[in-house]
Design a protein around this motif. Structure first.
Motif, PDB file in Angstrom:
ATOM      1  N   GLU A 289       2.360 -10.749   7.132  1.00 34.59           N
ATOM      2  CA  GLU A 289       2.845  -9.749   7.959  1.00 34.59           C
ATOM      3  C   GLU A 289       3.379  -8.531   7.154  1.00 34.59           C
ATOM      4  OE1 GLU A 289       5.941 -11.470   9.889  1.00 34.59           O
ATOM      5  OE2 GLU A 289       6.981 -12.436   8.034  1.00 34.59           O
ATOM      6  N   LEU A 290       3.720  -8.912   5.856  1.00 31.97           N
ATOM      7  CA  LEU A 290       4.382  -7.695   5.103  1.00 31.97           C
ATOM      8  C   LEU A 290       3.202  -6.595   4.857  1.00 31.97           C
ATOM      9  CD1 LEU A 290       6.599  -9.431   2.656  1.00 31.97           C
ATOM     10  CD2 LEU A 290       7.093  -8.270   4.749  1.00 31.97           C
ATOM     11  N   ALA A 291       2.121  -7.218   4.485  1.00 30.17           N
ATOM     12  CA  ALA A 291       0.865  -6.229   4.137  1.00 30.17           C
ATOM     13  C   ALA A 291       0.377  -5.515   5.324  1.00 30.17           C
ATOM     14  CB  ALA A 291      -0.035  -7.286   3.529  1.00 30.17           C
ATOM     15  N   VAL A 292       0.563  -6.235   6.514  1.00 29.91           N
ATOM     16  CA  VAL A 292      -0.035  -5.737   7.722  1.00 29.91           C
ATOM     17  C   VAL A 292       0.990  -4.562   8.208  1.00 29.91           C
ATOM     18  CG1 VAL A 292      -0.227  -6.043  10.310  1.00 29.91           C
ATOM     19  CG2 VAL A 292      -1.006  -7.862   8.748  1.00 29.91           C
ATOM     20  N   GLU A 293       2.255  -4.789   8.030  1.00 26.42           N
ATOM     21  CA  GLU A 293       3.182  -3.730   8.160  1.00 26.42           C
ATOM     22  C   GLU A 293       3.044  -2.617   7.238  1.00 26.42           C
ATOM     23  OE1 GLU A 293       8.053  -3.052   8.202  1.00 26.42           O
ATOM     24  OE2 GLU A 293       7.168  -4.764   7.547  1.00 26.42           O
TER      25      GLU A 293
END
Length: 372
Positions: A100-104
């Motif tokens: 989720e951090l990379a997606v953000e």
């Protein structure tokens, strides 16, 4: 319109399938259901399955492509996205298991160049750049336009997410598919190399074009007419700072890739070292441009100071000449009954002649000394 328009804009078969699945995903969680309008927009530019350096025939939605690659050993998916929304990127993350951090970061596109690892997936961030042509450099001209490129590299997939108009990926895909099948056999990291190589090649092009503007500014500053105002020099320096932010931070991620063991294939690391050499050249160019612009800016400021001093000297010189006339006018303007030459017949023309002689002598002396 660039070749990286979404498939929905082209009205291709992939856009219909993916748009239907996207609506099903948004309405039903992780389950895709077809249906609805065929004109729903999507950020998917292209999605292909590759095996042994060749693209598998057919068109695939992102979930179908991953299923197809899972059936074949050594196959992988290359999914290209352009400015995806939160919802689109969230659906891709669920399909491919992205953190989720990379997606953000991929959605916001406000990151410095970096390389991060989330489990078996590597996340590489690049800043793209392109030169903006302009007829004349002004204090508001945009010289360098920057964007972002994010690359997710997994065991069976590579996902490229592009923001901005710089560094389009269609030529990279075409080159790998048609000319460099042997390199494409190396898997997802080969795609990551090709994308990085194109981004850095654009850096070199921007640096060469930027040098032409720098030469014009330098010529304008040191010409007799001094046609380059200080605002233009400062604007060019601002654009160079923006370009520097894209180029310099990329050195650390590339160093990490070229020194990695067991993650990036050995053959691909050799290619990345070539990219690193090109990047080093660009960094050296940017540093030299920055030093030269600092020198030009300081020289222009010195010229402005000298010009101001010259103006003040001229003003002071004319003030000194005017003071002579003012002094005599002040003396003879006194209301005394008895003053020399006040009743002399030739007093006035003699005074005017005397003042004229003093003025000429004072003017010549000031001009000889460079004050006028």
């Amino acid at each position: 319109m660039t070749e990286e328009r979404s498939w929905a804009a082209r009205g291709g078969p992939l856009s219909k399938a993916w748009a239907a699945r996207m609506r099903g995903l948004l309405n039903n969680g992780d389950h895709f259901e077809p249906g609805g309008s065929d004109q729903s927009p999507t950020s998917v530019v292209d999605c292909g399955v590759y095996m042994d350096g060749k693209r598998t025939p057919g068109e695939f939605a992102p979930d179908q492509a991953l299923e197809e690659a899972s059936r074949q050993e050594g196959a992988f998916v290359w999914l290209g996205l352009h400015a995806p929304t939160d919802a689109e990127m969230a659906s891709i993350a669920r399909i491919y298991g992205l953190h989720e951090l990379a997606v953000e970061d991929a959605v916001k596109a406000e990151q410095r160049p970096k390389l991060e690892q989330f489990g078996a997936v590597h996340f590489l961030v690049l800043r793209t750049a392109r030169y903006v042509p302009h007829q004349e450099l002004t204090e508001s001209s945009q010289v360098v336009e920057t964007g972002q490129m994010m690359i997710f590299i997994g065991e069976q997939f590579v996902i490229t997410v592009r923001h901005g108009d710089a560094s389009e990926m269609a030529p990279v895909r075409a080159d790998l598919e048609n000319q460099r099948a042997a390199l494409l056999q190396q898997g997802p990291w080969a795609v990551a190399y090709a994308v990085t190589d194109r981004v850095v090649d654009h850096y070199l092009e921007v640096a060469d074009d930027f040098e032409a503007d720098l030469d014009l500014i330098e010529e304008g500053v040191f010409s007799r007419d001094r046609i380059a105002p200080i605002q233009q020099v400062y604007q060019l320096k601002r654009e160079l700072v923006e370009f520097r932010r894209a180029v310099v931070p990329l050195q650390r991620p590339l160093a990490a890739i070229t020194s990695s063991q067991g993650v990036v294939p050995k053959e691909i690391r050799r290619y990345f070292r070539d990219v690193q050499d090109h990047l080093t050249r660009t960094v050296e160019q940017v540093s030299s441009y920055d030093d030269l612009l600092n020198s030009i800016l300081q020289a222009r400021l010195a010229q402005v100071t000298v010009d101001q001093n010259n103006d003040m000297r001229k003003i002071a010189s004319w003030a000194a000449i005017a003071t002579v006339w003012t002094a005599f006018a002040g003396v003879y303007g006194m209301n005394f009954d008895y003053m020399p030459e006040t009743e002399w017949k030739y007093g006035y023309p003699a005074l005017i002649a005397l003042l004229s002689i003093i003025t000429v002598l004072l003017y010549r002396a000031l001009r000889r000394n460079g004050w006028l």
